[in-house]
Design a protein around this motif. Sequence first.
Motif, short mmCIF file in Angstrom:
data_model
loop_
_atom_site.label_atom_id
_atom_site.label_comp_id
_atom_site.label_asym_id
_atom_site.label_seq_id
_atom_site.Cartn_x
_atom_site.Cartn_y
_atom_site.Cartn_z
N PRO A 92 15.31 -10.39 2.18
CA PRO A 92 15.34 -11.61 1.61
C PRO A 92 15.01 -11.32 0.10
O PRO A 92 15.45 -12.05 -0.81
N ASP A 93 14.15 -10.58 -0.27
CA ASP A 93 13.78 -10.24 -1.62
C ASP A 93 14.83 -9.75 -2.43
O ASP A 93 14.98 -10.17 -3.72
N VAL A 94 15.46 -8.77 -1.94
CA VAL A 94 16.47 -8.07 -2.62
C VAL A 94 17.89 -9.00 -2.71
O VAL A 94 18.40 -9.19 -3.79
N PHE A 95 17.82 -9.73 -1.59
CA PHE A 95 19.36 -10.75 -1.64
C PHE A 95 19.03 -11.89 -2.63
O PHE A 95 20.04 -11.93 -3.46
N THR A 98 14.42 -12.15 -5.77
CA THR A 98 12.92 -12.86 -6.15
C THR A 98 11.88 -11.34 -5.71
O THR A 98 11.97 -10.98 -5.07
N LYS A 99 10.64 -11.96 -6.46
CA LYS A 99 9.64 -11.05 -6.27
C LYS A 99 8.89 -11.61 -5.16
O LYS A 99 8.56 -12.61 -4.70
N PRO A 100 8.46 -10.55 -4.15
CA PRO A 100 7.92 -10.74 -2.75
C PRO A 100 6.45 -11.45 -3.07
O PRO A 100 5.68 -10.94 -4.40
N LYS A 101 6.00 -12.18 -2.31
CA LYS A 101 4.78 -12.79 -2.46
C LYS A 101 3.68 -12.11 -1.63
O LYS A 101 3.73 -11.61 -0.58
N LEU A 102 2.71 -11.87 -2.55
CA LEU A 102 1.51 -10.98 -1.99
C LEU A 102 0.98 -12.11 -0.98
O LEU A 102 0.62 -13.09 -1.32
N GLY A 103 0.30 -11.49 0.00
CA GLY A 103 -0.45 -12.21 1.06
C GLY A 103 -0.50 -11.58 2.41
O GLY A 103 -0.30 -10.33 2.24
N ARG A 105 0.76 -9.92 5.54
CA ARG A 105 2.05 -9.37 5.99
C ARG A 105 2.78 -9.97 7.15
O ARG A 105 2.11 -10.02 8.21
N ASP A 106 4.22 -10.39 7.09
CA ASP A 106 4.90 -10.81 8.22
C ASP A 106 5.59 -9.47 8.72
O ASP A 106 6.06 -8.71 8.35
N GLU A 107 5.07 -9.52 10.16
CA GLU A 107 5.47 -8.16 10.75
C GLU A 107 7.06 -7.95 10.81
O GLU A 107 7.55 -6.95 11.03
N ASN A 108 7.70 -9.03 10.65
CA ASN A 108 9.33 -8.86 10.78
C ASN A 108 9.81 -8.73 9.45
O ASN A 108 11.21 -8.57 9.38
N THR A 109 9.02 -8.77 8.29
CA THR A 109 9.60 -8.44 7.08
C THR A 109 9.32 -7.15 6.47
O THR A 109 8.17 -6.59 6.43
N LYS A 110 10.30 -6.38 6.13
CA LYS A 110 10.38 -5.22 5.49
C LYS A 110 9.67 -5.02 4.01
O LYS A 110 9.96 -5.93 3.46
N SER A 111 8.98 -3.91 3.57
CA SER A 111 8.46 -4.06 2.48
C SER A 111 9.26 -4.05 1.43
O SER A 111 10.48 -3.63 1.66
N GLY A 265 4.52 -5.67 -4.59
CA GLY A 265 4.53 -5.90 -3.33
C GLY A 265 3.26 -5.39 -2.60
O GLY A 265 2.48 -4.70 -2.94
N LEU A 266 3.21 -5.52 -1.27
CA LEU A 266 2.35 -5.09 -0.31
C LEU A 266 2.54 -3.54 -0.27
O LEU A 266 3.79 -3.16 -0.02
N PRO A 267 1.65 -2.91 0.49
CA PRO A 267 1.73 -1.35 0.87
C PRO A 267 2.74 -1.13 1.97
O PRO A 267 3.05 -2.21 2.46
N LYS A 268 3.09 -0.08 2.12
CA LYS A 268 4.16 0.14 3.18
C LYS A 268 3.79 -0.33 4.48
O LYS A 268 4.75 -0.98 5.01
N THR A 269 2.68 -0.11 4.88
CA THR A 269 2.30 -0.71 6.26
C THR A 269 1.09 -1.09 6.29
O THR A 269 0.28 -1.08 5.29
N GLU A 270 0.53 -1.67 7.46
CA GLU A 270 -0.68 -2.30 7.62
C GLU A 270 -1.78 -1.08 7.30
O GLU A 270 -2.84 -1.15 6.64
N ALA A 271 -1.29 0.10 7.84
CA ALA A 271 -2.15 1.31 7.90
C ALA A 271 -2.39 1.89 6.42
O ALA A 271 -3.45 2.38 6.11
N SER A 272 -1.44 1.70 5.79
CA SER A 272 -1.45 1.93 4.08
C SER A 272 -2.49 1.12 3.51
O SER A 272 -2.98 1.59 2.37
#
Length: 408
Positions: A92-95, A98-103, A105-111, A265-272
Amino acid sequence: MRRTSYQKGSLKLAGRKKGKAWEYRWREVQIDGSIRRKNIVIGRLEEYPNESAAQAAVDAIRLQINQQTPQQLIKCITLATLVNHYRQHELPDVFNKTKPKLGERDENTKSYATQVTYEGYLKKWILPRWGVCRLTDIKATAVESWLKKLCFPKTDVPLARGSKAKIRNIMSALYSHAIRWEWTDKNPISSVRQSAKRQKVPAILEPEEIMAILKELPDPLHTMIELDAFTGLRRGELIGLQWGDVDFETLVLHVRRSVVSMVEGLPKTEASQKDVPLDAQLAESLFLWKQICQYTSLADWVFASPHMKGKQPYWPGTLWRYYGRPALKRARITKQVTYHTFRHTFGTLLNANGENAKVVQELLRHSSLKVTTDVYMQAVSPQKRAAQSKLVKMVMDKGKAAEERASA
């Protein structure tokens, strides 16, 4: 029974404040049974120079508004149509540009970084070859044969196995998306064989080489690479640091964001997003950098670009091109070195030092190592701090010893 109707809608070129744009209109049945006309702007004329290009972009939207799509039309869906639909829902962000909103993390949304990577592979490799093909016409053997012969444009240099595996995985994700939307009932890419094994061993720097490179680097790149080499931060996480993320009292770095192509944007994963221990010598280097840089408030970038008046960090690629590569030549390092080389070296040297595998995994902030390791081995913060400090001392001491031998 009433026959399911399929509406094509209408596409026209309309005048807008910023120039002409393609506008798509259709009818939508409301809950009370009434009909409501709706419209959406597909894109500007510069993006879609003719009606055929605009129609291709509309195809995915058209399928979505016709929830009961006739089976004969489903059979005609091309990969290009599927890609456009996939972009809207999975990228969605690339399409939407728009800049992704920080907050949270949606587990179904890629970084954002992953979305950019997917878009690059779709445009450069997948769409040019398979875009016009119908989903039902793409066969596993044909894709496998194509991947084997894949080379860089206008050269005979074969694409790396990892890149080929990435292409295969993205195509498989496209078909999984189609299955979820009931546009097909099988994924032919699941049968495609493609190894992701490295063909070349990645470059690893010796402690003396790290110190030789650091000796030739000016700030801010010197501090950036020092931080990279001794924390294993990813490039986007490195330039995404703000002074509010650096805790000089508890010696901790808070990894809260990643900056890719100057998009935050958010880091790559939750572990990141786990905190990173900050060695005392590294903290001193950062503090010294803070004394000489122009932007030092909590919300300022640690590596803020003065050319952009501190509104964005330095472009890491530009810094490396102008200062990093010449430093490698002066230090007589012939290895292929990038920012990621220091992260890779960080993990390798920790392992060579005999550190606990779980400690290494948590310092690198990988999502997993092995199930057994994750479940049965827990690393505590003092262990991680001791492991990092041990590495810093080893590299620094060997660097100083090499300098003493050279000056003797």
